[in-house]
Write a protein that holds these residues in place. Structure first.
Motif, PDB file in Angstrom:
ATOM      1  N   PHE A  70       0.824  -1.219   0.000  1.00 47.55           N
ATOM      2  CA  PHE A  70       0.000   0.000   0.000  1.00 47.55           C
ATOM      3  C   PHE A  70       0.859   1.271   0.000  1.00 47.55           C
ATOM      4  O   PHE A  70       1.872   1.332   0.691  1.00 47.55           O
ATOM      5  N   ASP A  71       0.416   2.261  -0.748  1.00 45.06           N
ATOM      6  CA  ASP A  71       1.121   3.548  -0.752  1.00 45.06           C
ATOM      7  C   ASP A  71       0.667   4.429   0.412  1.00 45.06           C
ATOM      8  O   ASP A  71       1.394   5.317   0.853  1.00 45.06           O
ATOM      9  N   THR A  72      -0.572   4.208   0.844  1.00 45.77           N
ATOM     10  CA  THR A  72      -1.094   5.000   1.960  1.00 45.77           C
ATOM     11  C   THR A  72      -1.468   4.063   3.100  1.00 45.77           C
ATOM     12  O   THR A  72      -2.162   3.060   2.888  1.00 45.77           O
ATOM     13  N   ILE A  73      -0.997   4.406   4.283  1.00 46.28           N
ATOM     14  CA  ILE A  73      -1.294   3.581   5.460  1.00 46.28           C
ATOM     15  C   ILE A  73      -1.865   4.478   6.547  1.00 46.28           C
ATOM     16  O   ILE A  73      -1.308   5.543   6.853  1.00 46.28           O
ATOM     17  N   SER A 122     -13.983   2.529   6.161  1.00 43.62           N
ATOM     18  CA  SER A 122     -13.945   2.727   4.714  1.00 43.62           C
ATOM     19  C   SER A 122     -12.618   2.297   4.093  1.00 43.62           C
ATOM     20  O   SER A 122     -12.478   2.299   2.866  1.00 43.62           O
ATOM     21  N   ALA A 123     -11.637   1.926   4.899  1.00 45.12           N
ATOM     22  CA  ALA A 123     -10.307   1.605   4.359  1.00 45.12           C
ATOM     23  C   ALA A 123     -10.366   0.368   3.458  1.00 45.12           C
ATOM     24  O   ALA A 123     -11.208  -0.516   3.633  1.00 45.12           O
ATOM     25  N   ALA A 124      -9.443   0.301   2.504  1.00 45.48           N
ATOM     26  CA  ALA A 124      -9.436  -0.786   1.522  1.00 45.48           C
ATOM     27  C   ALA A 124      -9.136  -2.134   2.172  1.00 45.48           C
ATOM     28  O   ALA A 124      -9.671  -3.158   1.751  1.00 45.48           O
ATOM     29  N   TYR A 125      -8.268  -2.139   3.182  1.00 47.80           N
ATOM     30  CA  TYR A 125      -7.928  -3.390   3.857  1.00 47.80           C
ATOM     31  C   TYR A 125      -7.624  -3.047   5.305  1.00 47.80           C
ATOM     32  O   TYR A 125      -7.047  -2.000   5.592  1.00 47.80           O
ATOM     33  N   LYS A 126      -8.043  -3.931   6.223  1.00 53.47           N
ATOM     34  CA  LYS A 126      -7.917  -3.597   7.648  1.00 53.47           C
ATOM     35  C   LYS A 126      -7.204  -4.708   8.412  1.00 53.47           C
ATOM     36  O   LYS A 126      -7.540  -5.883   8.261  1.00 53.47           O
ATOM     37  N   ILE A 127      -6.264  -4.304   9.236  1.00 57.03           N
ATOM     38  CA  ILE A 127      -5.538  -5.261  10.068  1.00 57.03           C
ATOM     39  C   ILE A 127      -5.623  -4.802  11.528  1.00 57.03           C
ATOM     40  O   ILE A 127      -5.378  -3.635  11.834  1.00 57.03           O
ATOM     41  N   TYR A 186     -13.402  -7.355  13.585  1.00 60.52           N
ATOM     42  CA  TYR A 186     -13.837  -6.262  12.721  1.00 60.52           C
ATOM     43  C   TYR A 186     -12.887  -6.031  11.543  1.00 60.52           C
ATOM     44  O   TYR A 186     -13.161  -5.217  10.679  1.00 60.52           O
ATOM     45  N   ALA A 187     -11.749  -6.723  11.520  1.00 56.64           N
ATOM     46  CA  ALA A 187     -10.756  -6.450  10.471  1.00 56.64           C
ATOM     47  C   ALA A 187     -10.643  -7.635   9.518  1.00 56.64           C
ATOM     48  O   ALA A 187     -11.161  -8.716   9.792  1.00 56.64           O
ATOM     49  N   HIS A 233      -8.419   4.585   0.246  1.00 55.79           N
ATOM     50  CA  HIS A 233      -7.401   3.867  -0.528  1.00 55.79           C
ATOM     51  C   HIS A 233      -6.326   3.249   0.350  1.00 55.79           C
ATOM     52  O   HIS A 233      -5.358   2.686  -0.154  1.00 55.79           O
ATOM     53  N   SER A 234      -6.499   3.351   1.651  1.00 56.10           N
ATOM     54  CA  SER A 234      -5.390   2.976   2.530  1.00 56.10           C
ATOM     55  C   SER A 234      -5.494   1.571   3.083  1.00 56.10           C
ATOM     56  O   SER A 234      -6.569   0.953   3.096  1.00 56.10           O
TER      57      SER A 234
END
Ligand SMILES: [Mn+2]
Length: 316
Positions: A11-14, A94-99, A110-111, A73-74
């Protein structure tokens, strides 16, 4: 944990989130991770987010501002937060992927990916352990953020969860240049007014069954020491480290509902697990250190009865 590193690379944005009423572990983990990502990948955009920065905010840089589209996009990394409701800044959804990376007892999933190590003393310990296992060198700044969270949540390596691995994580961070005395001073020294409020607690608490110490605090009790609710709530430790006290608690008024005061509480126990009791009063956390919320006076009394039963049972 290797999946985490490859996601960070991808990812470019975190965006990095943590719980409301941030404490030193939540903020230390947030800024420790942000610092490491930025130093390792200077071209990535990294945001540390959240509104409710808590009493330790002065030890950290200001919180970042991210646009909604940047979050969308993060990769969102959510630290030190067991349940979705406690995540500070609802845009994490709303994040693209969640950890999720956490050391609280599991509440909800939730992730997309969840790393939960509830035997670890701090989220900062999980991160330090992960960096150590990869053999990474950290900057002094990064290591000091993590070390601060580690000693804050583990009360300077003195809690039940303290293990050889935890101490090795501490040693690893110190090898990266941590100024141990400075970080201890930052996390454990207090203002004169805080000291005075602790004196207030120690002169106004109630002792139950000769082994449970508790106090119920109202805004007027801490506002005269210029403390905020979050600062006052942390002072439950003023009742700790007494031979005779098996459990101790601080209940703090958070508002009114239909003319009745409502309280949040911080519960601590020396060596008897109490988190299941906290869970039955809208709470949770760790085995020996947990919180409860939304209690009326009668709920406090009933919770104290439950604690009393638990302590008596364990003694006999
Ligand atoms: Mn924590």
């Amino acid at each position: 944990m290797d999946a985490l590193f490859s996601k960070i690379e991808a990812f470019d944005t975190i965006t990095i989130f943590r719980h409301i009423a941030a404490d030193a572990d939540a903020l230390g983990a947030q800024f420790g991770l942000k610092t490491w990502i930025q130093e390792t990948y200077p071209n990535k955009k990294v945001f540390a987010l959240g509104n409710d920065t808590g009493p330790k905010a002065n030890l950290f840089p200001p919180i970042d501002v991210a646009r909604d589209d940047q979050i969308q996009h993060s990769l969102a990394i959510i630290l030190d937060t067991a349940n979705a409701a406690r995540i500070d800044d609802s845009r994490w959804k709303s994040a693209a992927y969640k950890i999720k990376i956490d050391h609280h007892i599991f509440v909800d999933a939730y992730a997309d990916e969840e790393y939960i190590e509830d035997r670890k003393g701090a989220t900062c310990e999980i991160l330090a352990d992960m960096f150590q296992k990869k053999g990474l060198c950290l900057s002094k700044t990064c290591a000091e953020y993590l070390y601060g969270g580690l000693i804050a949540d583990t009360l300077q390596f003195s809690i039940q969860a303290t293990t050889p691995e935890m101490l090795r994580c501490g040693a690893y961070l110190v090898e990266q240049g941590v100024d141990v005395a400075k970080v201890n001073e930052q996390n454990f020294s207090k203002s004169w007014k805080e000291f005075e409020f602790e004196t207030y607690i120690r002169t106004h608490y109630t002792l139950m069954d000769e082994c449970i110490a508790y106090i119920i605090v109202h805004p007027s009790d801490y506002e005269r020491y210029d403390l905020t609710l979050n600062q006052a709530k942390e002072k439950v430790y003023a009742l700790s480290k007494v031979h005779e006290f098996q459990a101790w608690a601080l209940f703090i008024e958070t508002g009114q509902e239909q003319g009745e005061s409502v309280y949040n509480g911080s519960l601590r126990s020396k060596n008897i697990e109490i988190n299941d009791i906290a869970m039955s009063y809208n709470g949770g956390g760790h085995r020996f250190a947990c919180g409860v919320k939304g209690l009326k006076e009668k709920d406090i009394q009933s919770l104290l009865q439950d604690l009393s039963k638990r302590m008596r049972k364990e003694k006999s």
